[in-house]
Scaffold this active site. Structure first.
Site: not given
Length: 263
Positions: A72, A163
């Site tokens: 992750e 993001h």
């Protein structure tokens, strides 16, 4: 119906109004329960309440007992200092002590090797079978160092980091070659790009992925022609799903991209 077909139906089940009252008796899948216990917003109780675990629980059910390798990217949590100071957390070097999603993954996958990668320092996090590495997802040298330190060969990669569109595309093109054939590369929060990081010339990653599915062209200012050709050759499928958070649930069904690599 295959897993991604079932997940396509799940996308619509997840698209529902935010509940104002959640009862302990409400039905809940196991991964969502673990996310809620750990404090992760991938479940349906904490922070943005994305409900991504409803997708992941279906997608990863057959892998749960397998000795998979999961990475992750992006770990910083609201409980850590400077969460609300983007200029500090985005610059890196902050000492963090909480990694809810890594705990969730370690609890869900009892035989897995779990890796976390973040621009901030997570060396204070101690979880069984979990290793954290500090680095910048926008730096290809740091991404290569991540692969060198872990050995790559990931079954699952999840991008929940800055993001920013160009960061997402750099990481995708650099790391998909290190995902096992048949494995998954997942990009979260495709409809939240922080203004302080987003480049004005960046094509939104969701649009790049849709174009790629349609034309085979993934090339951007961050994805070169050879990398685009690799993505065209190796991406088997891309499925989009919504977030349960109220802000994105009222827009379109493409907050989460599940990319499966060709076997």
């Amino acid at each position: 119906m295959n897993v991604l077909g079932r997940l396509s139906n799940l996308a619509y089940r997840c698209l529902r109004p935010m509940q104002t009252l959640k009862l302990l008796s409400d039905p809940i899948d196991d991964l969502t329960r673990l996310a809620n216990q750990a404090g992760s917003d991938k479940g349906d109780m904490n922070l943005s309440r994305h409900c991504y675990t409803r997708v992941y629980g279906e997608l990863f059910a057959s892998l749960r007992s397998e000795p998979i390798r999961l990475l992750e990217i992006g770990l910083l949590h609201i409980q850590d200092p400077d969460w609300k100071r983007p200029s500090l957390r985005n610059a890196g070097g902050q000492l963090a002590s909480h990694a809810p999603s890594l705990k969730m993954w370690a609890d869900y996958f009892p035989n897995a090797e779990i890796f976390g990668f973040d621009i901030n320092d997570f060396s204070a996090v101690s979880l069984e079978r979990v290793r954290t590495i500090q680095g910048d997802m926008a730096d290809r040298a740091d991404l290569q160092r991540l692969v060198d330190l872990t050995g790559g060969n990931f079954d699952v990669v999840i991008d929940d980091a800055s993001h920013a569109s160009h960061h997402q595309q750099i990481a995708l093109s650099a790391l998909l070659p290190h995902v096992k054939p048949g494995g998954y590369y997942i990009v979260e929060d495709l409809r939240f790009q922080p203004l302080e990081l987003e480049r004005s010339d960046a094509i939104k990653t969701r649009d790049v992925l849709r174009r790629g599915v349609s034309t085979g062209d993934y090339q951007t200012t961050c994805i070169g022609s050879e990398e685009s050709e690799y993505l065209r050759k190796w991406i088997q499928s891309i499925e989009f799903f919504d977030s349960l958070s109220l802000a994105s649930a009222l827009t379109r069904n493409d907050s989460l991209a599940v990319i499966q690599k060709r076997a």
